[in-house]
Scaffold this motif. Structure first.
Motif, short mmCIF file in Angstrom:
data_model
loop_
_atom_site.label_atom_id
_atom_site.label_comp_id
_atom_site.label_asym_id
_atom_site.label_seq_id
_atom_site.Cartn_x
_atom_site.Cartn_y
_atom_site.Cartn_z
N GLY A 81 0.81 -1.21 0.00
CA GLY A 81 0.00 0.00 0.00
C GLY A 81 0.84 1.26 0.00
O GLY A 81 0.55 2.23 -0.72
N ASP A 82 1.91 1.25 0.81
CA ASP A 82 2.79 2.42 0.88
C ASP A 82 3.55 2.61 -0.43
O ASP A 82 3.74 3.74 -0.90
CB ASP A 82 3.79 2.26 2.03
N ARG A 83 3.99 1.50 -1.03
CA ARG A 83 4.71 1.60 -2.30
C ARG A 83 3.79 2.12 -3.41
O ARG A 83 4.20 2.93 -4.24
CB ARG A 83 5.30 0.24 -2.67
N LEU A 84 2.56 1.64 -3.42
CA LEU A 84 1.59 2.11 -4.42
C LEU A 84 1.32 3.60 -4.25
O LEU A 84 1.31 4.36 -5.23
CB LEU A 84 0.29 1.32 -4.29
N SER A 85 1.09 4.02 -3.01
CA SER A 85 0.82 5.44 -2.75
C SER A 85 2.01 6.31 -3.17
O SER A 85 1.83 7.38 -3.77
CB SER A 85 0.52 5.66 -1.26
N LEU A 86 3.22 5.84 -2.85
CA LEU A 86 4.42 6.58 -3.23
C LEU A 86 4.53 6.71 -4.74
O LEU A 86 4.79 7.80 -5.26
CB LEU A 86 5.66 5.87 -2.68
N TYR A 87 4.27 5.61 -5.44
CA TYR A 87 4.42 5.62 -6.90
C TYR A 87 3.38 6.53 -7.56
O TYR A 87 3.72 7.30 -8.47
CB TYR A 87 4.29 4.20 -7.45
N VAL A 88 2.15 6.46 -7.09
CA VAL A 88 1.10 7.30 -7.67
C VAL A 88 1.40 8.78 -7.42
O VAL A 88 1.28 9.62 -8.32
CB VAL A 88 -0.28 6.93 -7.09
N LYS A 89 1.82 9.09 -6.20
CA LYS A 89 2.04 10.49 -5.83
C LYS A 89 3.30 11.07 -6.47
O LYS A 89 3.27 12.14 -7.08
CB LYS A 89 2.13 10.60 -4.31
N ASP A 90 4.43 10.38 -6.32
CA ASP A 90 5.72 10.96 -6.72
C ASP A 90 6.18 10.58 -8.11
O ASP A 90 7.18 11.11 -8.59
CB ASP A 90 6.80 10.55 -5.71
N ARG A 91 5.46 9.67 -8.76
CA ARG A 91 5.82 9.32 -10.13
C ARG A 91 4.70 9.67 -11.11
O ARG A 91 4.88 10.51 -11.98
CB ARG A 91 6.16 7.83 -10.22
N VAL A 92 3.54 9.04 -10.95
CA VAL A 92 2.46 9.24 -11.92
C VAL A 92 1.91 10.66 -11.87
O VAL A 92 1.86 11.37 -12.88
CB VAL A 92 1.34 8.21 -11.71
N LYS A 93 1.50 11.10 -10.68
CA LYS A 93 0.94 12.44 -10.55
C LYS A 93 1.99 13.52 -10.84
O LYS A 93 1.68 14.54 -11.47
CB LYS A 93 0.35 12.65 -9.15
N ASP A 94 3.21 13.28 -10.39
CA ASP A 94 4.27 14.26 -10.62
C ASP A 94 4.54 14.42 -12.12
O ASP A 94 4.65 15.53 -12.63
CB ASP A 94 5.55 13.81 -9.90
N GLN A 95 4.65 13.29 -12.84
CA GLN A 95 4.89 13.36 -14.28
C GLN A 95 3.68 13.95 -15.01
O GLN A 95 3.84 14.72 -15.96
CB GLN A 95 5.18 11.96 -14.83
N ARG A 96 2.48 13.59 -14.56
CA ARG A 96 1.28 14.13 -15.20
C ARG A 96 1.23 15.65 -15.07
O ARG A 96 0.92 16.36 -16.03
CB ARG A 96 0.04 13.50 -14.57
N SER A 97 1.54 16.14 -13.88
CA SER A 97 1.56 17.59 -13.65
C SER A 97 2.64 18.26 -14.49
O SER A 97 2.42 19.34 -15.07
CB SER A 97 1.78 17.87 -12.16
N TRP A 98 3.80 17.61 -14.58
CA TRP A 98 4.92 18.17 -15.36
C TRP A 98 4.54 18.26 -16.83
O TRP A 98 4.75 19.29 -17.48
CB TRP A 98 6.15 17.30 -15.17
N TYR A 99 3.96 17.19 -17.37
CA TYR A 99 3.57 17.18 -18.78
C TYR A 99 2.48 18.22 -19.05
O TYR A 99 2.49 18.90 -20.08
CB TYR A 99 3.06 15.80 -19.20
N GLY A 100 1.53 18.33 -18.13
CA GLY A 100 0.46 19.30 -18.31
C GLY A 100 0.98 20.73 -18.35
O GLY A 100 0.58 21.53 -19.20
N GLY A 101 1.90 21.04 -17.43
CA GLY A 101 2.49 22.38 -17.41
C GLY A 101 3.31 22.65 -18.66
O GLY A 101 3.27 23.76 -19.23
N LYS A 102 4.07 21.65 -19.09
CA LYS A 102 4.89 21.81 -20.29
C LYS A 102 4.02 21.97 -21.54
O LYS A 102 4.38 22.71 -22.46
CB LYS A 102 5.82 20.62 -20.45
#
Length: 286
Positions: free
Chosen positions: A160-181
């Motif tokens: 659960g902790d690994r999933l939460s970390l991956y969604v927050k710091d990888r998927v959401k982070d990259q999604r936000s970065w791509y959206g801004g770019k």
């Protein structure tokens, strides 16, 4: 998440890519600016023979320097180091996330020694694939670990902790970065489009006016045309329109992948989820 959590080679490649990118963009922009300035000076004939000669000489000097910078850009080809080092950095980041979360080929059922060995092999393969860039990595400390304690600590967490970390710091982070770019690239594409169009309109207007003022000491037609061409060249080099489209597509795709995280219940599903997300990110980097 701090980049210090990733392998030492990632930070070295990341820094090398940024240095090469900065070198390339500075040389390219300087070349265009000197061309514009040279064209601007060349459009002024001056009121006296001495002044006209001085402007002509200065214009020739600026155009000569522009030529030298353009040749330097071609010879050094810093964009090759920029793209190559970026490929190394992103590949390392991807396998690091797979290792930390327990995605294939680093499933959490593996013995820690075996998992570390697999990761070391992957890092070594990436380094050998781009061995021609190795000299660029010397600016970073070579004594920092390739498998950091933070990576091992994250791998040891619950699913659960690994999933939460991956969604927050990888998927959401990259999604936000791509959206801004995507938004930024779209805005910059329009800005440079209007600068180029304005330069073309100004050049056409000037050319028409010069028909009636053939003896004018100033003929800015060439300067306006140079500005239009430079703006177009910069926009083409930066590929703002293409990037706006590809970044927006990647952001939407990651949004769909993020929604799938709600249905992850087992280690096998987590591994498949990570693979899906990393493949989407890798496609965009490619």
């Amino acid at each position: 998440m701090s980049t210090n959590i990733f392998p030492a080679l990632f930070n070295a490649a990341d820094s090398a890519s940024k240095r090469a990118q900065k070198t390339y963009l500075r040389l390219f922009m300087s070349t265009l600016l000197l061309l514009v300035c040279g064209g601007l000076l060349g459009s002024v004939s001056g009121t006296s023979a001495a002044w006209k000669q001085a402007l002509t000489v200065l214009s020739a000097v600026l155009l000569g320097i522009s030529f030298i910078l353009g040749a330097t850009l071609k010879i050094l080809s810093p964009e090759k180091d920029w793209f190559g080092a970026r490929a190394v950095a992103e590949s390392l980041k991807s396998i690091s996330w797979r290792y930390m979360i327990g995605g294939e080929p680093f499933g959490v059922d593996l013995d820690p020694i075996v998992a570390d060995a697999k990761l070391a092999d992957e890092v070594h393969s990436i380094l050998l694939e781009r061995r021609n860039l190795a000299w660029n990595y010397g600016a970073e400390p070579a004594d920092t670990p390739q498998i950091t304690p933070e990576m091992r600590a994250q791998r040891a967490c619950s699913m659960g902790d690994r999933l939460s970390l991956y969604v927050k710091d990888r998927v959401k982070d990259q999604r936000s970065w791509y959206g801004g770019k995507a938004a930024g690239s779209r805005r910059l594409h329009l800005n440079w489009f209007w600068i180029s169009t304005g330069g073309q309109v100004a050049a056409l207007t000037s050319a028409i006016l010069m028909i009636q003022a053939a003896n004018s000491p100033v003929n800015p037609t060439g300067a306006f045309a140079a500005i239009a061409a430079a703006a177009m060249a910069w926009s083409q080099m930066k590929r703002y329109q293409d990037l706006a489209q590809s970044y927006a597509l990647a952001a939407h795709e990651l949004g769909l992948i993020e929604a799938q995280s709600l249905h992850v219940r087992t280690e096998a599903e987590l591994s498949a989820f990570v693979a899906n997300a990393e493949n989407a990110i890798s496609r965009e980097h490619t």
